[in-house]
Design a protein around this motif. Structure first.
Motif, PDB file in Angstrom:
ATOM      1  N   LEU A 137      -6.727  -2.148   5.372  1.00  0.00           N
ATOM      2  CA  LEU A 137      -5.590  -2.368   6.268  1.00  0.00           C
ATOM      3  C   LEU A 137      -6.035  -2.507   7.720  1.00  0.00           C
ATOM      4  O   LEU A 137      -6.856  -1.733   8.209  1.00  0.00           O
ATOM      5  CB  LEU A 137      -4.584  -1.228   6.142  1.00  0.00           C
ATOM      6  N   ARG A 138      -5.449  -3.493   8.397  1.00  0.00           N
ATOM      7  CA  ARG A 138      -5.755  -3.700   9.802  1.00  0.00           C
ATOM      8  C   ARG A 138      -4.992  -2.699  10.669  1.00  0.00           C
ATOM      9  O   ARG A 138      -4.002  -2.101  10.241  1.00  0.00           O
ATOM     10  CB  ARG A 138      -5.383  -5.135  10.203  1.00  0.00           C
ATOM     11  N   ALA A 139      -5.460  -2.513  11.893  1.00  0.00           N
ATOM     12  CA  ALA A 139      -4.776  -1.639  12.842  1.00  0.00           C
ATOM     13  C   ALA A 139      -3.317  -2.066  12.977  1.00  0.00           C
ATOM     14  O   ALA A 139      -3.012  -3.258  13.040  1.00  0.00           O
ATOM     15  CB  ALA A 139      -5.472  -1.679  14.198  1.00  0.00           C
ATOM     16  N   GLY A 140      -2.429  -1.077  13.012  1.00  0.00           N
ATOM     17  CA  GLY A 140      -1.005  -1.362  13.048  1.00  0.00           C
ATOM     18  C   GLY A 140      -0.387  -1.497  11.675  1.00  0.00           C
ATOM     19  O   GLY A 140       0.818  -1.721  11.557  1.00  0.00           O
ATOM     20  N   GLY A 141      -1.205  -1.331  10.637  1.00  0.00           N
ATOM     21  CA  GLY A 141      -0.743  -1.546   9.272  1.00  0.00           C
ATOM     22  C   GLY A 141      -0.112  -0.323   8.646  1.00  0.00           C
ATOM     23  O   GLY A 141      -0.065   0.764   9.230  1.00  0.00           O
ATOM     24  N   SER A 142       0.370  -0.519   7.411  1.00  0.00           N
ATOM     25  CA  SER A 142       1.084   0.545   6.710  1.00  0.00           C
ATOM     26  C   SER A 142       0.819   0.479   5.211  1.00  0.00           C
ATOM     27  O   SER A 142       0.778  -0.603   4.630  1.00  0.00           O
ATOM     28  CB  SER A 142       2.601   0.419   6.930  1.00  0.00           C
ATOM     29  N   PHE A 143       0.686   1.664   4.624  1.00  0.00           N
ATOM     30  CA  PHE A 143       0.643   1.802   3.169  1.00  0.00           C
ATOM     31  C   PHE A 143       1.884   2.562   2.729  1.00  0.00           C
ATOM     32  O   PHE A 143       2.219   3.604   3.305  1.00  0.00           O
ATOM     33  CB  PHE A 143      -0.606   2.566   2.713  1.00  0.00           C
ATOM     34  N   LEU A 144       2.561   2.041   1.715  1.00  0.00           N
ATOM     35  CA  LEU A 144       3.769   2.691   1.199  1.00  0.00           C
ATOM     36  C   LEU A 144       3.628   2.907  -0.296  1.00  0.00           C
ATOM     37  O   LEU A 144       3.513   1.953  -1.066  1.00  0.00           O
ATOM     38  CB  LEU A 144       5.003   1.835   1.487  1.00  0.00           C
ATOM     39  N   GLY A 145       3.632   4.167  -0.711  1.00  0.00           N
ATOM     40  CA  GLY A 145       3.684   4.487  -2.127  1.00  0.00           C
ATOM     41  C   GLY A 145       5.126   4.525  -2.601  1.00  0.00           C
ATOM     42  O   GLY A 145       6.058   4.615  -1.802  1.00  0.00           O
ATOM     43  N   VAL A 146       5.307   4.464  -3.908  1.00  0.00           N
ATOM     44  CA  VAL A 146       6.650   4.531  -4.480  1.00  0.00           C
ATOM     45  C   VAL A 146       6.683   5.682  -5.492  1.00  0.00           C
ATOM     46  O   VAL A 146       5.926   5.695  -6.463  1.00  0.00           O
ATOM     47  CB  VAL A 146       7.057   3.212  -5.153  1.00  0.00           C
ATOM     48  N   SER A 147       7.564   6.646  -5.241  1.00  0.00           N
ATOM     49  CA  SER A 147       7.746   7.802  -6.112  1.00  0.00           C
ATOM     50  C   SER A 147       9.117   7.700  -6.765  1.00  0.00           C
ATOM     51  O   SER A 147       9.607   6.614  -7.057  1.00  0.00           O
ATOM     52  CB  SER A 147       7.586   9.091  -5.295  1.00  0.00           C
ATOM     53  N   THR A 148       9.749   8.822  -6.989  1.00  0.00           N
ATOM     54  CA  THR A 148      11.084   8.884  -7.583  1.00  0.00           C
ATOM     55  C   THR A 148      11.761  10.164  -7.131  1.00  0.00           C
ATOM     56  O   THR A 148      11.109  11.214  -6.989  1.00  0.00           O
ATOM     57  CB  THR A 148      11.034   8.858  -9.115  1.00  0.00           C
TER      58      THR A 148
END
Length: 253
Positions: A137-148
């Motif tokens: 991921l580049r600077a300013g980026g985001s990772f989003l996991g998906v739960s429940t």
């Protein structure tokens, strides 16, 4: 003319990788991110036709997208997925790990082969995708996991599934802290009952109606409800939210 009068340079194109991006919540996220101007890599495992249809919908509206097949639990396939994103679009700014499996069973009757298959996708896959996201991921980026939200509501028969998603929630703040100094956020969205094929499959109309009445808003969520929250959390506007699990469920416990 002062420097304030000069036209600003156009913002560089942002690029998203959405695993499980061809159906259900993943498809809605792919379409929403494309509407927000991101180029989208629509990942799928088996359903090539749905992935192609999702990409066609995006490109017909003037967006950029491409389908890429990869099993999220296969580290080599996921590395190749990110390679394709970088080769085609120049980098990766957003990763939404929406790929997942759901199997319901009382714990006493649980088929351990089913447990292993589900956890391979939901736990191993989460780590494999998060590992590549952390590296790329580049600077300013985001990772989003998906739960429940079942991790909190603890409905019967969801034990194995909730356990697999609790693992996703557990690594959220840890990964956010490990990425200190990178200007990359890590969050997890935990939907409540959402009207997807995965959720509706095998449920009677009475069961669906009962679940729809659980939140104070008295309806099932839609994939678009979840996609809008996901788009915010991975956008510059949501960049101050970091290391959090957000239960997008209409107010249920």
């Amino acid at each position: 003319m002062t420097t304030n009068d000069l036209p600003s340079a156009p913002a560089p194109e942002r690029v998203a990788v959405v695993t499980g991006g061809s159906r259900g919540i993943g498809r809605a996220v792919s379409l929403q991110l494309a509407r927000d101007g991101l180029a989208v890599v629509v990942n799928y495992t088996r359903d090539a036709a749905s992935a192609e249809e999702t990409v066609k919908t995006i490109t017909a509206a003037g967006g950029k997208a491409m389908p890429v097949r990869a099993d999220v639990a296969d580290e080599h396939a996921v590395a190749a997925l990110f390679d394709r994103a970088e080769q085609e679009f120049g980098g990766v700014d957003v990763v939404v790990n929406s790929a997942g499996r759901l199997a319901l069973s009382p714990i006493a009757d649980l088929d351990l082969a089913v447990l292993d298959d589900m956890h391979r996708t939901n736990i191993r896959g989460a780590f494999v995708v998060a590992r590549q996201a952390a590296r790329r991921l580049r600077a300013g980026g985001s990772f989003l996991g998906v739960s429940t939200s079942v991790v909190g509501s603890r409905f019967p028969a969801y034990g194995a599934y909730a356990a697999s998603k609790a693992a996703v929630e557990s690594i959220t703040l840890i990964l956010a802290r490990e990425l200190r100094g990178r200007d990359v956020t890590v969050n997890t969205i935990a939907p409540g009952p959402t009207a997807t094929d995965l959720f509706l499959d095998g449920k009677t109309p009475e069961e669906i109606d009962r679940l729809a009445k659980t939140p104070p808003l008295e309806r099932l969520g839609t994939p678009e409800d979840i996609a809008r929250v996901a788009a915010f959390l991975t956008s510059p506007a949501g960049h101050w939210v970091n290391g959090q699990v957000l239960r997008a469920n209409g107010g249920m416990v």
